[in-house]
Structure formats: C-alpha cells, structure tokens
Scaffold this motif. Structure first.
Motif, PDB file in Angstrom:
ATOM      1  N   PRO B  20      -3.805  -3.172  12.968  1.00  0.00           N
ATOM      2  CA  PRO B  20      -5.038  -3.963  13.018  1.00  0.00           C
ATOM      3  C   PRO B  20      -5.890  -3.619  14.232  1.00  0.00           C
ATOM      4  CG  PRO B  20      -3.114  -5.328  13.569  1.00  0.00           C
ATOM      5  CD  PRO B  20      -2.589  -3.992  13.174  1.00  0.00           C
ATOM      6  N   ARG B  21      -7.208  -3.660  14.051  1.00  0.00           N
ATOM      7  CA  ARG B  21      -8.139  -3.363  15.148  1.00  0.00           C
ATOM      8  C   ARG B  21      -8.457  -4.627  15.923  1.00  0.00           C
ATOM      9  NH1 ARG B  21     -10.418  -0.919  17.671  1.00  0.00           N
ATOM     10  NH2 ARG B  21     -12.344   0.110  17.107  1.00  0.00           N
ATOM     11  N   HIS B  22      -8.620  -4.465  17.229  1.00  0.00           N
ATOM     12  CA  HIS B  22      -9.020  -5.578  18.088  1.00  0.00           C
ATOM     13  C   HIS B  22     -10.095  -5.082  19.040  1.00  0.00           C
ATOM     14  CE1 HIS B  22      -5.618  -7.912  16.700  1.00  0.00           C
ATOM     15  NE2 HIS B  22      -4.799  -6.925  17.003  1.00  0.00           N
ATOM     16  N   PRO B  23     -10.912  -6.016  19.555  1.00  0.00           N
ATOM     17  CA  PRO B  23     -11.884  -5.583  20.559  1.00  0.00           C
ATOM     18  C   PRO B  23     -11.177  -5.087  21.822  1.00  0.00           C
ATOM     19  CG  PRO B  23     -12.169  -7.929  20.034  1.00  0.00           C
ATOM     20  CD  PRO B  23     -11.002  -7.449  19.255  1.00  0.00           C
ATOM     21  N   SER B  24     -11.734  -4.096  22.478  1.00  0.00           N
ATOM     22  CA  SER B  24     -11.194  -3.558  23.748  1.00  0.00           C
ATOM     23  C   SER B  24      -9.749  -3.078  23.630  1.00  0.00           C
ATOM     24  CB  SER B  24     -11.276  -4.593  24.872  1.00  0.00           C
ATOM     25  OG  SER B  24     -12.587  -5.002  25.055  1.00  0.00           O
ATOM     26  N   MET B  59      -1.134  13.061  23.668  1.00  0.00           N
ATOM     27  CA  MET B  59      -2.257  13.709  22.989  1.00  0.00           C
ATOM     28  C   MET B  59      -2.854  12.685  22.013  1.00  0.00           C
ATOM     29  SD  MET B  59      -1.983  16.745  24.309  1.00  0.00           S
ATOM     30  CE  MET B  59      -3.136  17.743  23.384  1.00  0.00           C
ATOM     31  N   VAL B  60      -4.139  12.434  22.147  1.00  0.00           N
ATOM     32  CA  VAL B  60      -4.817  11.498  21.246  1.00  0.00           C
ATOM     33  C   VAL B  60      -5.901  12.277  20.513  1.00  0.00           C
ATOM     34  CG1 VAL B  60      -6.094   9.341  21.080  1.00  0.00           C
ATOM     35  CG2 VAL B  60      -4.391   9.636  22.898  1.00  0.00           C
ATOM     36  N   ASN B  61      -5.748  12.388  19.202  1.00  0.00           N
ATOM     37  CA  ASN B  61      -6.648  13.237  18.394  1.00  0.00           C
ATOM     38  C   ASN B  61      -6.785  14.624  19.022  1.00  0.00           C
ATOM     39  OD1 ASN B  61      -6.995  11.331  16.454  1.00  0.00           O
ATOM     40  ND2 ASN B  61      -9.031  10.681  17.103  1.00  0.00           N
ATOM     41  N   GLY B  62      -5.657  15.171  19.477  1.00  0.00           N
ATOM     42  CA  GLY B  62      -5.628  16.546  19.985  1.00  0.00           C
ATOM     43  C   GLY B  62      -6.026  16.715  21.437  1.00  0.00           C
ATOM     44  N   VAL B  63      -6.354  15.618  22.115  1.00  0.00           N
ATOM     45  CA  VAL B  63      -6.805  15.711  23.509  1.00  0.00           C
ATOM     46  C   VAL B  63      -5.832  14.937  24.404  1.00  0.00           C
ATOM     47  CG1 VAL B  63      -8.671  15.060  25.092  1.00  0.00           C
ATOM     48  CG2 VAL B  63      -9.212  15.926  22.814  1.00  0.00           C
ATOM     49  N   PRO B  64      -5.390  15.544  25.523  1.00  0.00           N
ATOM     50  CA  PRO B  64      -4.486  14.799  26.400  1.00  0.00           C
ATOM     51  C   PRO B  64      -5.225  13.698  27.154  1.00  0.00           C
ATOM     52  CG  PRO B  64      -5.001  16.948  27.353  1.00  0.00           C
ATOM     53  CD  PRO B  64      -5.679  16.897  26.018  1.00  0.00           C
ATOM     54  N   ARG B  65      -4.664  12.496  27.126  1.00  0.00           N
ATOM     55  CA  ARG B  65      -5.323  11.352  27.771  1.00  0.00           C
ATOM     56  C   ARG B  65      -4.295  10.359  28.284  1.00  0.00           C
ATOM     57  NH1 ARG B  65     -10.624  10.817  26.326  1.00  0.00           N
ATOM     58  NH2 ARG B  65     -11.370  11.966  24.515  1.00  0.00           N
ATOM     59  N   LYS B  74     -13.568   4.589  21.569  1.00  0.00           N
ATOM     60  CA  LYS B  74     -14.130   5.848  22.049  1.00  0.00           C
ATOM     61  C   LYS B  74     -13.527   7.074  21.375  1.00  0.00           C
ATOM     62  CE  LYS B  74     -15.862   4.567  26.549  1.00  0.00           C
ATOM     63  NZ  LYS B  74     -15.644   4.548  27.980  1.00  0.00           N
ATOM     64  N   VAL B  75     -12.319   6.965  20.847  1.00  0.00           N
ATOM     65  CA  VAL B  75     -11.647   8.176  20.361  1.00  0.00           C
ATOM     66  C   VAL B  75     -11.340   8.187  18.865  1.00  0.00           C
ATOM     67  CG1 VAL B  75     -10.630   8.846  22.573  1.00  0.00           C
ATOM     68  CG2 VAL B  75      -9.412   7.236  21.098  1.00  0.00           C
ATOM     69  N   ALA B  76     -11.370   7.011  18.221  1.00  0.00           N
ATOM     70  CA  ALA B  76     -11.028   6.972  16.790  1.00  0.00           C
ATOM     71  C   ALA B  76     -12.109   7.675  15.980  1.00  0.00           C
ATOM     72  CB  ALA B  76     -10.877   5.532  16.328  1.00  0.00           C
ATOM     73  N   ARG B  77     -11.658   8.532  15.058  1.00  0.00           N
ATOM     74  CA  ARG B  77     -12.616   9.193  14.168  1.00  0.00           C
ATOM     75  C   ARG B  77     -12.418   8.630  12.771  1.00  0.00           C
ATOM     76  NH1 ARG B  77     -10.586  14.609  15.883  1.00  0.00           N
ATOM     77  NH2 ARG B  77     -11.310  14.863  18.024  1.00  0.00           N
ATOM     78  N   ASP B  78     -13.437   8.040  12.221  1.00  0.00           N
ATOM     79  CA  ASP B  78     -13.349   7.405  10.895  1.00  0.00           C
ATOM     80  C   ASP B  78     -12.163   6.445  10.823  1.00  0.00           C
ATOM     81  OD1 ASP B  78     -15.448   9.076  10.159  1.00  0.00           O
ATOM     82  OD2 ASP B  78     -14.047  10.683   9.587  1.00  0.00           O
ATOM     83  N   GLU B  79     -12.011   5.643  11.878  1.00  0.00           N
ATOM     84  CA  GLU B  79     -10.910   4.659  11.924  1.00  0.00           C
ATOM     85  C   GLU B  79      -9.545   5.318  11.774  1.00  0.00           C
ATOM     86  OE1 GLU B  79     -11.097   0.993  12.477  1.00  0.00           O
ATOM     87  OE2 GLU B  79     -12.747   2.057  13.432  1.00  0.00           O
ATOM     88  N   LYS B  80      -9.420   6.544  12.332  1.00  0.00           N
ATOM     89  CA  LYS B  80      -8.127   7.240  12.291  1.00  0.00           C
ATOM     90  C   LYS B  80      -7.761   7.717  13.684  1.00  0.00           C
ATOM     91  CE  LYS B  80      -8.293   9.051   7.600  1.00  0.00           C
ATOM     92  NZ  LYS B  80      -8.749  10.190   6.825  1.00  0.00           N
ATOM     93  N   LEU B  81      -6.483   7.644  13.982  1.00  0.00           N
ATOM     94  CA  LEU B  81      -5.977   8.158  15.259  1.00  0.00           C
ATOM     95  C   LEU B  81      -4.768   9.035  14.984  1.00  0.00           C
ATOM     96  CD1 LEU B  81      -5.696   5.265  17.891  1.00  0.00           C
ATOM     97  CD2 LEU B  81      -7.258   7.207  17.953  1.00  0.00           C
ATOM     98  N   GLU B  82      -4.655  10.113  15.761  1.00  0.00           N
ATOM     99  CA  GLU B  82      -3.440  10.926  15.689  1.00  0.00           C
ATOM    100  C   GLU B  82      -2.851  10.974  17.098  1.00  0.00           C
ATOM    101  OE1 GLU B  82      -3.104  14.945  13.510  1.00  0.00           O
ATOM    102  OE2 GLU B  82      -2.882  15.420  15.641  1.00  0.00           O
ATOM    103  N   ILE B  83      -1.639  10.496  17.235  1.00  0.00           N
ATOM    104  CA  ILE B  83      -1.024  10.411  18.564  1.00  0.00           C
ATOM    105  C   ILE B  83       0.237  11.266  18.585  1.00  0.00           C
ATOM    106  CG2 ILE B  83      -0.148   8.852  20.345  1.00  0.00           C
ATOM    107  CD1 ILE B  83      -1.645   6.574  18.881  1.00  0.00           C
TER     108      ILE B  83
END
Lengths: 104, 234
Positions: B20-24, B59-65, B74-83
């Motif tokens: 589920p999504r939440h603010p912040s 790695m979050v969507n292919g980027v180390p963070r 800031k990082v979700a693309r089309d409500e998708k995340l890859e971790i």
C-alpha cells in the motif's frame, strides 16, 4: 604509463588539429597524388611533424588498448602486454613507412 | 504499488509484492512493510533510518541509493519499484551484501591515518581556512555506505579496482598536512587497480548521497602520483 598516455594525448590533440586543417587547406580545388608528393617530398619540417605524430600514436594507442583488453576482454598479464608491444611496433613501422614514403 | 524484490543469493529471482502507498513513504518503509506484513523471511539491513549509518543502501530501480532517504514518490515508475542488493558486491541473501571486500580495499589503499605525534604531544594545529584542510573537508564526510562502489562501472569491469570510496579516503589522507605515510599511500593507490584505472565517468559523484566528489579526489591522487614520479620520489 599514465603520464606517457596523458603527454601523448596532449601531443595528439595538437597533431590532429594541424593534420585536419592541413587537409582542408590542401584539398581546396581538388588534389592529385602527384601534387601532394611534389609538395611534401624533401620537406624536413613536415617529416619531423609527422614523425612526432606517429610516435605519439605508437605510445598512446597501445596504452589505451591495454585498459580495453583488461576491462572488456578480461585479458591481463604478460601475453596481453607482449601482444600490445608487437602492435605498438607495427603501428610505428607502418606509420614511419608512410611518413618516409611521402616526405623523404 | 507493485514491488519486485530480489530473493536468494547470487543466483535468485525477483519476487513481486503488493504494497500500500502512503504519503512521505520511503523505500525503506516499503521493504520493512514487506518483511513485517508479507514475508518475514526477507533479509535486509538498516540501522539509523535517518541517513547517518549508510547501512540501508540498495539498488532502487537500478540506481544505488540510501533507501531510508529515498521517497517512493521520487523513484517509482508507473507505481512500480524494483529493489535489489547493491551492485558489485557479493550477495549474501536477498538484499544483504557482503561488504568485506569493500572495506578490505580501504585497508589496501592505506586508508588509516598515520601521524608523527605521540600521545605525549600536543594536538597539531591545522587552520580551518588553510587550502589543504579545505581539500580534506571536501571529502571527509564519507560514511562508507557503498553507494559509489555500486555505481562504479570500473569496479564492475575490473574487480581489483580499489573503488571510489577507498580512493577518496586515501585522498583525504594525502592532503592532510599531518600525514606521514604519503609515499607509501601513493604507491598503494597507483597502478591498474588504483586511481589510474578511473575513467572519470563521475557515476560515484552523481550518486553519492553525501554529495562528495570521489572523482575529484581520484583526479587529485593522479596528480599527486604524477608529481611524485616526476620528482623522483616514487
């Protein structure tokens, strides 16, 4: 080796610019092989310039390829360095052969 | 939101979760939710949750963070995340990597301070405005999270390469006026596995969560090594 790579890159930067501008200047209105040789043969200054150019290439290219061999081909060690030494020799030989042919 | 999370070791696969999504909401919140509510076997690391310890890097969507300081917005693309676990380090399990190699390289880069004083001596006075102190300040805030190491393509291509963090550490010591192991350290950081392997891709600087520039430090090391060679010290 890093210092040689950087120093030869600096020399190449000048050489390539001079080379390109010379080509652009020389081909205005067409050019034939005979015309080129007439102007270049026996010209000591251009002979020296292109000898430096060839020397810089001979140093610069194999050092760069050394990293490419390691990183892309995973080729390390003496066999790589020996092969690149041969390649450097080939570059120097082929380059100077051309320089002697055109300017000597 | 669909979240794909790496499961297993070096050999493994992504497993999909609905979160589920939440603010912040941060990415660390997402991983924590998965472990607490969906699959308690998920392995991941975190400690401070406020960007001080550096242990939650992934790695979050292919980027180390740092996942604790990365908002999903800031990082979700089309409500998708890859971790997935940090790149360039051996995976222990799921999102946990083995950091030994990363820190061993700090030791190989002679990353320990070697001053000349003893405990009987007074502190050395280093003016905060002196040029060398300013150079040290520019790189000293590294907390060893491994984000730069995961971002670095040279590490991927050349596994012996010391990497941005270890070289940045060496640079802060080389520029330290109190340092007494300069030549030994310069020797350790030069060559095919050292600063000269860096291609200045600047990925480390781009990704560093502390906004440090290991690239600048590595360039400084290259200059320092060249100078030492030309002066006949190395």
């Amino acid at each position: 080796m890093w210092i040689v790579q950087r120093a030869s890159a600096a020399v190449l930067a000048v050489c390539v610019v001079v080379h390109l501008f010379t080509i652009i200047y020389a081909v205005r209105g067409g050019l034939t092989a005979a015309e080129i040789l007439e102007r270049t043969r026996g010209n000591a200054a251009w002979f020296a310039f292109y000898s430096v150019f060839v020397l810089a290439v001979t140093l610069h290219v194999p050092i760069g390829l050394r990293s490419i061999c390691a990183e892309w081909l995973r080729w390390h060690g003496r066999s790589r360095d020996f092969a690149l030494l041969l390649f450097a020799g080939f570059l120097g030989w082929a380059g100077m052969r051309a320089v002697v042919g055109v300017f000597a | 939101m669909k979240v794909s999370v790496w499961r297993g070791g070096a050999q493994g696969e992504f497993q999909s979760f609905d979160v589920p999504r939440h603010p912040s909401q941060t990415v660390l919140d997402v991983v924590t939710y998965i472990q607490r509510a969906l699959d308690p076997t998920l392995a991941y690391r975190f400690a401070c949750r406020v960007g001080m310890c550096g242990s939650c890097a992934m790695m979050v969507n292919g980027v180390p963070r740092w996942t604790c300081r990365t908002h999903v917005d800031k990082v979700a693309r089309d409500e998708k995340l890859e971790i997935s676990p940090l790149r360039n380090l051996p995976v222990i399990r799921d999102l946990v990597v083995d950091m030994r190699e990363f820190f061993d390289k700090w030791a190989r880069a002679k990353g320990e301070f070697r001053g000349r004083g003893t405990r009987q001596d007074d502190f050395e006075r280093v003016p905060p405005e002196s040029p060398s102190r300013k150079l040290v300040d520019a790189g000293i805030e590294c907390i060893g999270c491994g984000v730069c190491y995961a971002a670095c393509d040279v590490v991927k291509w050349n596994p012996d390469y010391l990497g941005p963090a270890a070289l940045n550490r060496a640079w802060t010591l080389v520029t330290d006026v109190r340092d007494r192991a300069r030549l030994e350290r310069l020797r350790a950081v030069s060559g095919d596995a050292g600063c000269h392997a860096c291609h200045s891709h600047v990925s480390c600087t781009e990704r560093c969560p502390k906004h440090l520039s290991p690239t600048a430090g590595i360039a400084g090391l290259k200059r320092a090594v060249a100078k030492a060679v030309l002066q006949g010290d190395l």
